[in-house]
Design a protein around this motif. Structure first.
Motif, short mmCIF file in Angstrom:
data_model
loop_
_atom_site.label_atom_id
_atom_site.label_comp_id
_atom_site.label_asym_id
_atom_site.label_seq_id
_atom_site.Cartn_x
_atom_site.Cartn_y
_atom_site.Cartn_z
N GLU A 85 -1.44 27.90 18.91
CA GLU A 85 -2.87 26.49 18.60
C GLU A 85 -3.90 26.98 18.29
O GLU A 85 -4.03 28.61 18.15
N ARG A 86 -3.81 26.50 16.88
CA ARG A 86 -5.49 26.74 15.74
C ARG A 86 -5.62 25.80 15.42
O ARG A 86 -5.69 24.56 14.65
N GLY A 87 -7.75 26.04 15.80
CA GLY A 87 -8.72 25.04 15.36
C GLY A 87 -8.58 24.79 13.55
O GLY A 87 -8.76 25.68 13.86
N GLU B 177 -16.32 33.82 2.44
CA GLU B 177 -17.61 33.17 1.95
C GLU B 177 -16.98 31.43 2.21
O GLU B 177 -17.88 30.72 2.63
N ARG B 178 -15.72 31.32 2.08
CA ARG B 178 -15.41 29.34 2.50
C ARG B 178 -15.13 28.99 3.85
O ARG B 178 -15.20 29.95 4.34
N MET C 42 -15.48 34.34 10.89
CA MET C 42 -14.33 33.36 12.10
C MET C 42 -13.82 35.08 12.50
O MET C 42 -13.61 35.10 13.35
N VAL C 43 -13.64 35.42 11.60
CA VAL C 43 -13.44 37.03 11.61
C VAL C 43 -14.43 37.80 12.42
O VAL C 43 -13.48 38.58 13.82
N LEU D 194 -17.62 27.08 10.62
CA LEU D 194 -17.59 28.59 10.16
C LEU D 194 -16.73 29.64 8.81
O LEU D 194 -15.98 28.72 7.76
N THR D 195 -17.50 30.02 7.42
CA THR D 195 -16.49 30.71 7.02
C THR D 195 -15.85 31.84 7.97
O THR D 195 -15.02 32.72 8.86
#
Length: 260
Positions: free
Chosen positions: A84-86, A133-134, A96-97, A91-92
């Motif tokens: 499951e992945r939103g 930064e994407r 996220m990381v 967020l960039t």
């Protein structure tokens, strides 16, 4: 760390999905879960990373019951890449990381120099530094997958739990991800649909059918034509891979061996 599942039973909506499973991943070992759709692989993994609570049984981390740990302490030991992945995050990729560092931070604390270095390293390991930064929501499915793997790596876990990590990845990035798993030798539980990938990357395989483990062992020992016909309903020959020497499954695509 060693992770073991003991007599695990899991029910969803009153239906037993995992029934009496015993399995182990030794320290530094990659243990694969394979089986037909609906065999309980994802449910089992979701229980290991504490998204689901078992009806009975235990998950042990170096002999201690994982249920005795706080969620924050558990997250320092086990990192997960679920199916499951939103995708609606603002967020960039880097942000996220950085979420992977939360188990190590005090409430409302800013990222430390160490946190930033760990995040940068994780992005580099999955080949996403140039896209850091994407916006996560603007990434392709494969790029998101690599970012979420980087988030799991940023937790610096003792155990990785990966549910179909090669989904959405093209062939090159599938190969790179599997090579990364082999190289880092973190104790890993991974569910894979691709049996040839599983035979290549896993030290041990656990074959599930209808919520139970029906075979465990080294890929070469258990991936036999008889098991493939019985569990997966396919005709296949198992030969040596001409480049790596790993077991290579050649499927007969003209028709199934037996009806499932």
């Amino acid at each position: 760390m060693r992770i073991a599942v003991e007599d695990l039973h899991v029910a969803l909506a009153g239906r037993t999905v995992v029934a009496g499973v015993h399995l182990v991943a030794e320290e530094g070992e990659i243990a694969g879960l394979v089986g037909p759709n609906g065999s309980g692989k994802s449910t089992l993994l979701r229980t290991v990373y504490r998204h689901l609570k078992p009806r009975a049984g235990r998950v042990l981390l170096d002999g201690g019951d994982l249920a005795d740990l706080t969620p924050a302490r558990s997250a320092r030991h086990i990192a997960a890449l679920p199916q499951e992945r939103g995708g609606d995050f603002e967020l960039t990729a880097r942000q996220m990381v950085a979420l992977g560092r939360i188990p190590y931070q005090r409430a409302f604390a800013a990222d430390s120099t160490e946190d930033r270095a760990v995040v940068a390293s994780a992005l580099e390991r999955v080949g996403m530094t140039a896209d850091a930064e994407r916006r996560f929501a603007d990434l392709s499915g494969g790029e998101r997958q690599r970012v979420l793997l980087a988030r799991a790596l940023a937790q610096q876990p003792d155990v990785l739990v990966l549910d179909e990590p090669t989904n959405h990845l093209d062939v090159r990035h599938q190969v790179e991800l599997l090579a990364l798993l082999r190289a880092q030798r973190t104790t890993t539980l991974v569910a894979l649909h691709d049996l040839n990938a599983a035979a290549s990357v896993c030290d041990r395989l656990h074959v599930l059918r209808r919520g139970a483990v029906v075979a465990s062992g080294k890929p070469r020992e258990i991936l036999t034509p008889e098991l493939l016909a019985d569990v997966f309903g396919v005709r296949a020959a198992v030969v040596d891979h001409p480049l790596t020497g790993d077991p290579l499954i050649a499927f007969d695509h003209r028709g199934p061996a037996t009806p499932l």
